[in-house]
Each structure stands twice: as C-alpha cells, then as structure tokens.
Design a protein around this motif. Sequence first.
Motif, PDB file in Angstrom:
ATOM      1  N   GLU A  32      -3.326  -0.692  -5.876  1.00 57.90           N
ATOM      2  CA  GLU A  32      -4.148  -2.035  -6.027  1.00 57.90           C
ATOM      3  C   GLU A  32      -3.632  -3.160  -5.214  1.00 57.90           C
ATOM      4  O   GLU A  32      -4.575  -3.693  -4.273  1.00 57.90           O
ATOM      5  CB  GLU A  32      -4.214  -2.233  -7.272  1.00 57.90           C
ATOM      6  N   VAL A  33      -2.206  -3.313  -5.140  1.00 63.64           N
ATOM      7  CA  VAL A  33      -1.801  -4.312  -4.416  1.00 63.64           C
ATOM      8  C   VAL A  33      -1.795  -4.295  -2.836  1.00 63.64           C
ATOM      9  O   VAL A  33      -2.291  -5.293  -2.125  1.00 63.64           O
ATOM     10  CB  VAL A  33      -0.307  -4.574  -4.740  1.00 63.64           C
ATOM     11  N   SER A  34      -1.793  -2.992  -2.123  1.00 63.26           N
ATOM     12  CA  SER A  34      -1.995  -2.745  -0.756  1.00 63.26           C
ATOM     13  C   SER A  34      -3.384  -2.960  -0.283  1.00 63.26           C
ATOM     14  O   SER A  34      -3.843  -3.332   0.532  1.00 63.26           O
ATOM     15  CB  SER A  34      -1.481  -1.239  -0.662  1.00 63.26           C
ATOM     16  N   LEU A  35      -4.347  -2.721  -1.499  1.00 63.36           N
ATOM     17  CA  LEU A  35      -5.761  -2.838  -0.928  1.00 63.36           C
ATOM     18  C   LEU A  35      -6.273  -4.169  -0.927  1.00 63.36           C
ATOM     19  O   LEU A  35      -7.121  -4.501  -0.688  1.00 63.36           O
ATOM     20  CB  LEU A  35      -6.649  -1.742  -1.667  1.00 63.36           C
ATOM     21  N   THR A  36      -5.474  -4.966  -1.881  1.00 65.77           N
ATOM     22  CA  THR A  36      -6.129  -6.308  -2.012  1.00 65.77           C
ATOM     23  C   THR A  36      -5.430  -7.372  -1.302  1.00 65.77           C
ATOM     24  O   THR A  36      -5.481  -8.757  -1.418  1.00 65.77           O
ATOM     25  CB  THR A  36      -6.061  -6.822  -3.450  1.00 65.77           C
ATOM     26  N   GLY A  37      -4.449  -6.839  -0.384  1.00 68.51           N
ATOM     27  CA  GLY A  37      -3.776  -7.778   0.505  1.00 68.51           C
ATOM     28  C   GLY A  37      -4.651  -8.415   1.602  1.00 68.51           C
ATOM     29  O   GLY A  37      -6.130  -8.391   1.415  1.00 68.51           O
ATOM     30  N   LYS A  38      -4.148  -9.517   2.598  1.00 64.20           N
ATOM     31  CA  LYS A  38      -5.057  -9.961   3.272  1.00 64.20           C
ATOM     32  C   LYS A  38      -5.688  -9.425   4.245  1.00 64.20           C
ATOM     33  O   LYS A  38      -6.722  -9.651   4.937  1.00 64.20           O
ATOM     34  CB  LYS A  38      -4.022 -11.128   4.052  1.00 64.20           C
ATOM     35  N   ASP A  39      -5.182  -7.701   4.596  1.00 58.37           N
ATOM     36  CA  ASP A  39      -5.681  -6.869   5.709  1.00 58.37           C
ATOM     37  C   ASP A  39      -6.770  -5.839   4.652  1.00 58.37           C
ATOM     38  O   ASP A  39      -7.107  -5.301   5.540  1.00 58.37           O
ATOM     39  CB  ASP A  39      -4.648  -6.610   6.349  1.00 58.37           C
ATOM     40  N   GLY A  40      -6.633  -5.861   3.459  1.00 62.76           N
ATOM     41  CA  GLY A  40      -7.552  -5.012   2.813  1.00 62.76           C
ATOM     42  C   GLY A  40      -6.900  -3.447   2.999  1.00 62.76           C
ATOM     43  O   GLY A  40      -5.779  -3.268   3.450  1.00 62.76           O
ATOM     44  N   ALA A  41      -8.016  -2.695   3.200  1.00 67.06           N
ATOM     45  CA  ALA A  41      -7.516  -1.478   3.553  1.00 67.06           C
ATOM     46  C   ALA A  41      -6.969  -0.878   4.565  1.00 67.06           C
ATOM     47  O   ALA A  41      -6.291  -0.034   4.949  1.00 67.06           O
ATOM     48  CB  ALA A  41      -8.608  -0.355   3.130  1.00 67.06           C
ATOM     49  N   GLY A  42      -7.348  -2.021   5.616  1.00 70.19           N
ATOM     50  CA  GLY A  42      -6.713  -1.960   7.053  1.00 70.19           C
ATOM     51  C   GLY A  42      -5.346  -2.140   7.191  1.00 70.19           C
ATOM     52  O   GLY A  42      -4.744  -1.603   8.443  1.00 70.19           O
ATOM     53  N   VAL A  43      -4.601  -2.407   5.956  1.00 65.11           N
ATOM     54  CA  VAL A  43      -3.155  -2.417   6.087  1.00 65.11           C
ATOM     55  C   VAL A  43      -2.495  -0.976   6.493  1.00 65.11           C
ATOM     56  O   VAL A  43      -1.494  -0.960   7.266  1.00 65.11           O
ATOM     57  CB  VAL A  43      -2.556  -2.851   4.875  1.00 65.11           C
ATOM     58  N   TYR A  44      -3.286  -0.057   6.084  1.00 60.87           N
ATOM     59  CA  TYR A  44      -2.871   1.556   6.386  1.00 60.87           C
ATOM     60  C   TYR A  44      -2.954   1.680   7.867  1.00 60.87           C
ATOM     61  O   TYR A  44      -1.868   2.534   8.272  1.00 60.87           O
ATOM     62  CB  TYR A  44      -3.434   2.487   5.444  1.00 60.87           C
ATOM     63  N   TRP A  45      -3.979   1.124   8.324  1.00 55.07           N
ATOM     64  CA  TRP A  45      -4.027   1.474   9.773  1.00 55.07           C
ATOM     65  C   TRP A  45      -2.883   0.562  10.578  1.00 55.07           C
ATOM     66  O   TRP A  45      -2.432   1.287  11.588  1.00 55.07           O
ATOM     67  CB  TRP A  45      -5.442   1.036  10.386  1.00 55.07           C
ATOM     68  N   PHE A 239       2.857  -8.986   0.356  1.00 53.59           N
ATOM     69  CA  PHE A 239       2.896  -8.006  -0.380  1.00 53.59           C
ATOM     70  C   PHE A 239       1.999  -6.697  -0.288  1.00 53.59           C
ATOM     71  O   PHE A 239       2.621  -5.651  -0.917  1.00 53.59           O
ATOM     72  CB  PHE A 239       2.418  -8.495  -1.906  1.00 53.59           C
ATOM     73  N   GLY A 240       0.839  -6.846   0.210  1.00 54.85           N
ATOM     74  CA  GLY A 240       0.148  -5.809   0.806  1.00 54.85           C
ATOM     75  C   GLY A 240       0.786  -4.767   1.601  1.00 54.85           C
ATOM     76  O   GLY A 240       0.787  -3.601   1.370  1.00 54.85           O
ATOM     77  N   MET A 241       1.442  -5.231   2.649  1.00 53.49           N
ATOM     78  CA  MET A 241       2.089  -4.442   3.608  1.00 53.49           C
ATOM     79  C   MET A 241       3.252  -3.996   2.824  1.00 53.49           C
ATOM     80  O   MET A 241       3.868  -2.748   3.036  1.00 53.49           O
ATOM     81  CB  MET A 241       2.514  -5.311   4.805  1.00 53.49           C
ATOM     82  N   ALA A 242       4.061  -4.649   2.012  1.00 55.10           N
ATOM     83  CA  ALA A 242       5.404  -4.095   1.163  1.00 55.10           C
ATOM     84  C   ALA A 242       4.659  -2.684   0.260  1.00 55.10           C
ATOM     85  O   ALA A 242       5.351  -1.629   0.346  1.00 55.10           O
ATOM     86  CB  ALA A 242       5.870  -5.079   0.454  1.00 55.10           C
TER      87      ALA A 242
END
Length: 272
Positions: A32-45, A239-242
């Motif tokens: 949830e934290v990774s998907l709600t960060g400033k980059d959204g789901a794009g953080v995984y890319w 936090f999203g990237m972490a």
Amino acid sequence: MTRRSPALFLFALPALVVFLAFFCLPMARLIEVSLTGKDGAGVYWTVLTSGRYLHSLMVTVLLSALVTLATLVIAGISGTFLQRHPVPGKPVLVAMLTFPLAFPGVVIGFMVIMLGGRNGLLASIGDALTGERWTFAYGLAGLFVGYLYFSIPRVILTVMAAVDKLDTSLEEAARSLGASRWHVVRDVMLPALMPAMLSSGAICFATSMGAFGTAFTLATQLDVLPLTIYNEFTNYANFGMAAALSILLGAVTWMLLALARWYSGDAVAATA
C-alpha cells in the motif's frame, strides 16, 4: 476425522494468527505504501530501470552469494572434520565456533573495525612493518568478513548434524571398489549432504541479503540494499521507494529460499 478437525484448527490457530499479524499485514501495508507514494505504481519501474538501485541490488546479491559459497566451503570442511575426528576440547571448540550467534550485527561490525579499521590490529601491524596502515573494514571486504563471521555458525551446526547421519557403509563400499578419497567425497558424501548444504546455504544467503546492523556500523563506502532502503526512508523521506525496495529485497530472498527448498527436495529424493 470430522471430530478431530476442531482440535486441529485450535492447534493451528496460533500459527495462523502469527502468520497474518507478522507477514500478511506488514506485506499488505508495504504494498500500500509503495503504491501511494509520489510516483504511484511507477515506483517499481523506477526500481527496475534506475542504475543506482540496480547497482545496489546487484552488489547485495553478489556479496551474499560470495559469503554463502565461502561459508559452505569453510563450514562444510570444518563441520565434517569435527564430526568425524576426536578433536581435543571439541565441545569448547564447537561452542566458540557458534558463539557469534549471540552477537548482534552492530557488535560484529565493531569487531571488524577493531580488526581492520583505521586504528585496528592490522593497521597497527602494517604501520610497524611498512609504515602504512592496513585497513579493509569500511568497504565490501569488511562487510564480507563480518557476514562470514556470523554465517559460519548457522551452517556448521547443520553440517555436523548431517554428517552424523551419513551411512558410513556406503563410503566403505566405495573404497572397497577402488574409489579414491576424492571420489568418495564427490560421489558419496556430497550428494548425501546436499539437502543440508542447500537449506543452510539458503538461510545464509537470506541472512546476508537482509543484514543491516553490520552494514550500518561499517557504512562508509558501502552500497547494499538494506542501507539504500534506510537512506530512502530516513534521509529522503521517500517512503514509497523504501517500501518498493523492501518488497524487491523480500521477493529476491523468497525466490532463492523457494528454489533451495525445491532443489533440496529433489536431492532428498535422489539420495533416498
């Protein structure tokens, strides 16, 4: 069968509660934290395409693999020798070899600094012999020594237990057929020890992948994934990237553990 089901459920309930509370809920929160960060789901890319994060991941995986291989060689030879030969003071020696299990990562990092730090033992010896202070504690070499130090006890106990269960008649039969000592080790002992080596090696790899205390203590020239996660969380408040990096670290470790379990199962079937 139906009468036993409620009792079995009651026995399984504590394990189920622990699994939900300490694995499922934290993992769900990380996602949830990774998907709600400033980059959204794009953080995984970003994680998969950023040279910085990929470099940190590769360094961590390579270091953990090297530590695991070195540990298996050292603990495999030492554990087999200790189990097969009457060594004077064996209980004390085994206790000393397993003593690092009592130390947290920070203490092990401090011990590495005392050995290879700027004011450590090797620095004093190098200064006395060559006028140059020898140091290795603050790079990957120091982290390798620290990880190796706390990994050997985890493997050597497993190896000793596995060697104790070996069927020595198979080795005697191989020798009677003309096999050399090396062939006995390669064709009889190693296949029989493979399940224990794989399982303990997987635990060693997983421990090295996620170890933080030692890396944090030696953190000067280190770029391993636990420190990257720590920096993203504390220094950059990303936090999203972490969270995404934590999931990546967990996924890589879980896949390795699953592969080791699968291969160790095949090894058990092959040697049965």
